[in-house]
Design a protein around this motif. Structure first.
Motif, PDB file in Angstrom:
ATOM      1  N   ASP A  49       0.832  -1.204   0.000  1.00  0.00           N
ATOM      2  CA  ASP A  49       0.000   0.000   0.000  1.00  0.00           C
ATOM      3  C   ASP A  49       0.862   1.247   0.000  1.00  0.00           C
ATOM      4  O   ASP A  49       0.516   2.264  -0.597  1.00  0.00           O
ATOM      5  N   THR A  50       1.962   1.166   0.726  1.00  0.00           N
ATOM      6  CA  THR A  50       2.912   2.287   0.737  1.00  0.00           C
ATOM      7  C   THR A  50       4.322   1.719   0.646  1.00  0.00           C
ATOM      8  O   THR A  50       4.587   0.586   1.037  1.00  0.00           O
ATOM      9  N   VAL A  51       5.200   2.524   0.110  1.00  0.00           N
ATOM     10  CA  VAL A  51       6.625   2.177   0.073  1.00  0.00           C
ATOM     11  C   VAL A  51       7.395   3.414   0.532  1.00  0.00           C
ATOM     12  O   VAL A  51       7.238   4.484  -0.064  1.00  0.00           O
ATOM     13  N   PHE A  52       8.167   3.270   1.579  1.00  0.00           N
ATOM     14  CA  PHE A  52       8.879   4.404   2.202  1.00  0.00           C
ATOM     15  C   PHE A  52       7.939   5.590   2.405  1.00  0.00           C
ATOM     16  O   PHE A  52       8.271   6.742   2.119  1.00  0.00           O
ATOM     17  N   GLY A  53       6.715   5.298   2.842  1.00  0.00           N
ATOM     18  CA  GLY A  53       5.774   6.377   3.151  1.00  0.00           C
ATOM     19  C   GLY A  53       5.076   6.959   1.930  1.00  0.00           C
ATOM     20  O   GLY A  53       4.224   7.832   2.050  1.00  0.00           O
TER      21      GLY A  53
END
Lengths: 458, 238
Positions: A49-53
């Motif tokens: 869903d997210t990657v590094f925010g």
């Protein structure tokens, strides 16, 4: 301009993005953070869903904003389906980092042919596959997947590099940083399914932040286009090429002596000559040539002043100059007379000027002022300040670089690197005076400046 | 362009004749005709197909003369015993005709022999080579260097992408190691550098403008103090 989007994208989709440190996408994203890239980074991966925010999208078609460039770093077997999504999403620029294509044989070759077809039919411009992609020091953008903590990012400058090899690219980056050479753009294009050096040269010809182009070449993409593009480019800029893979057999089915002698490399050499490109023999010469052309301007003639406090080096440099058609002309008598007022009798004032181990910083300044700044006889200078004597200090850097500036003529320095000397090397290079660690390399660098001066009709 | 349109057309006619006969390699007389039409001097020559014809034509050529086997299979003729120099009279012409053709058959039994080329023998001089070829990547290329049979051993040659300018042709001449020997070395007279340069430009234009020619070569090009002359040439089509 589609090529520009590779260097200056406003939005970049990273396909297969993950935080897994073993996956190269995580390094690419972290590098972009570290560089302060201003555009938006859009991770694409159905598993996150997210990657590094950052919000992560399942597929390209789920992204609402316009994507300027995609970066593909997933298994080669999935690349075609991802490229098909580009057609629907209207993404026109793509860098394929992944390997597993033509370089592995028939199976990979078939996928690569498919990539070429999709590119051609849909106007999607592709760098790669099997490459590092790009680095742009002005837009703070890069797709290089090696962490900046392990490969030093070179400072901002005017040298752009084009390379077929990824491993050479990485080594060059480190070497450029070590030598204090500033970089504008760097492209590693690997298998060259679409964009190759000829088109990149055309692009860089009009790029204001590129003044010198260095090319690491295994083969050319399109011989005639390359010559046309390079001939135009080298009129105002400098080009350096390192050609590898020289031991190629002669032109196929040749029956004449001409055909038997004309190995492909001979023809390449002729092409480089026609194009106004400086050809070098190895990586060390490549870096040296890029360095001297980035830091100094071409010489208007071949009359070289050689100035040192170590007689032996003066002689060695003079010999090497002679072999390269550089003229270590005798010091004109009026200059000698004027200098003799300042110096003891045992200083040798005839070119090569040897100030001996008894001289100090200021003496270098005196000679350069009299023989090189106030007098226009010499076209360029090779200065060899040996640092060990007590009388020599780091001040010599300011003295020499100031004279070089005032003269408006090219100067290169040769010093033999000990611990102490190394510090002066860095200082010289910060001031734009290139330093070379041997007489042979200093003279070769100067001969390049003289040749380029001739080519540019200075 | 050194030669005009009508000469280009004549060259194309010869080239067409060669390819129409199913060959890629021009016979020595055809190659020399192409070279001559391009503007490079060649010795007077004639192709003969029988000993009788050889005797008859030899008087027109004059003595001494050279006899060369004419066969598409004879790429390096002298190595196959296909060249005889210093022929002084008609009787020798008759004898040599049979000898050259049978020797050559002995070397290459399947060779198709088109006849024998009679060529006026001219004084020996410095042997140069000028070649042109079509490179897959870069297109037409021209080569200059020291000629003769040792050319592949010494490789004292220079290359340029064609077409070359006059300045480039002069650079090519100056670039080879033997240049001092061409420009007057230790008391010897300088050779006709201007004509050598012109020959390079002609070959460069030929390989550039006649797209059906894949390779062309003058070897040797004999260089004198005044003038140059091609005594042997090869033309290979695509």
């Amino acid at each position: 301009m589609y090529i520009d989007k590779f260097f200056n994208p406003q939005s970049v989709a990273i396909i297969g993005a993950t935080e897994d440190p073993q996956n190269i996408t995580s390094t690419i994203i972290q590098n972009l953070f570290q560089m302060g890239f201003k555009g938006s980074v859009v991770p694409v991966n159905p598993h996150h869903d997210t990657v590094f925010g950052l919000k992560c999208y399942p597929s390209l078609s789920d992204i609402k904003e316009q994507i300027d460039l995609s970066v593909i770093a997933i298994s080669s077997s999935h690349v075609i389906e991802i490229l098909d999504q580009h057609i629907e999403s209207g993404i026109k620029n793509c860098i394929i980092i992944s390997g597993g294509f033509a370089e592995i044989g028939d199976k990979g070759e078939a996928i690569e042919e498919n990539i070429k077809r999709i590119s051609r039919e849909n106007g999607i411009r592709i760098i790669g596959p099997n490459c590092l992609g790009v680095l742009d020091n002005y837009s703070d953008f890069s797709t290089f997947f090696l962490p900046w903590s392990k490969v030093k990012r070179p400072s901002k400058g005017y040298l752009s590099i084009l390379s077929q090899s990824g491993s050479y690219s990485i080594s060059m980056l480190d070497m450029l940083s070590l030598e204090g050479i500033g970089v504008s753009k760097f492209v590693s294009y690997g298998n060259r399914a679409d964009v190759g050096e000829s088109e990149l040269i055309e692009y860089l010809t009009d790029d204001e932040s590129t003044k010198v182009i260095g090319i690491y070449m295994e083969s050319v993409d399109d011989g005639r286009r390359f010559i046309t593009a390079s001939s135009r480019c080298s009129r105002d800029k400098h080009m350096v090429v390192l050609k590898v893979g020289r031991e190629d057999s002669g032109v196929d089915a040749a029956r004449s002596h001409t055909g038997a002698i004309a190995g492909k490399y001979e023809v390449y050499k002729a092409a480089f000559k026609k194009s106004g490109i400086v050809e070098v023999d190895n990586l060390e010469e490549f870096i040296d040539a890029c360095k001297v052309l980035s830091m100094q301007k071409p010489a208007r003639g071949n009359r070289i002043l050689v100035l040192t406090n170590g007689g032996g080096f003066g002689v060695a440099v003079s010999d090497l100059c002679c072999a390269k058609d550089l003229d270590v002309a005798s010091t004109p008598s009026q200059i000698k007379e004027s200098l003799s007022n300042h110096f003891p009798e045992f200083f040798i004032l005839n070119n090569p000027i040897d100030l001996t181990g008894s001289s100090g910083d200021e003496d270098f300044g005196t000679v350069l002022q009299t023989a090189f700044v106030d007098n226009d006889y010499f076209d360029a200078a090779i200065v060899i300040p040996l640092m060990p004597p007590q009388t020599m200090t780091e001040r010599v850097v300011d003295i020499i670089s100031q004279s070089a500036d005032e003269s408006g003529k090219p100067v290169v320095v040769c010093t033999i690197s000990g611990e102490y000397t190394k510090k002066t090397k860095e200082q010289f290079e910060l001031k734009g005076i290139p330093v070379f660690p041997s007489p042979a390399r200093a003279v070769k660098a100067m001969s390049i400046l003289v040749d380029r001066g001739k080519a540019h009709g200075i | 362009m050194v030669y005009d349109a009508s000469r280009k057309r004549e060259i194309e006619i010869i080239v067409k004749k060669i390819s129409d006969s199913g060959r890629k390699i021009a016979l020595p007389d055809e190659s020399l005709d192409i070279v001559k039409l391009s503007g490079i001097d060649v010795p007077s020559q004639v192709l003969v197909k029988s000993p009788g014809e050889a005797v008859k034509k030899s008087a027109e050529i004059g003595f001494p003369l050279v006899m060369k086997i004419a066969s598409a299979e004879a790429i390096h003729k002298s190595e196959a015993g296909g060249v005889v120099l210093g022929i002084q009279g008609v009787q020798e012409v008759e004898e040599q005709y049979s000898k050259i053709t049978s020797d050559f058959k002995g070397e290459i039994p399947d060779a198709k022999i088109s006849g024998v080329l009679l060529q006026k023998q001219i004084p020996d001089a410095t042997h140069l080579i000028v070649g042109g070829l079509h490179d897959e990547q870069f297109g037409p290329v021209v080569m200059f260097g020291m000629g003769g049979v040792l050319v592949e051993l010494f490789k004292d040659v220079s290359f340029r992408i064609a077409p070359v300018t006059e300045l480039e042709s002069l650079e090519m001449i100056r670039e080879i190691k033997a240049y001092p020997a061409l420009s007057g070395y230790r008391g010897s007279k300088a050779l006709d550098i201007e004509q050598i340069a012109k020959s390079i430009i002609i070959i460069s234009d030929l390989i550039t403008n006649i797209s059906t020619i894949k390779e062309v070569e003058l070897n040797p090009l004999l260089a004198y103090e005044k003038n140059v002359m091609a005594v042997d040439a090869k033309v290979i089509l695509r």
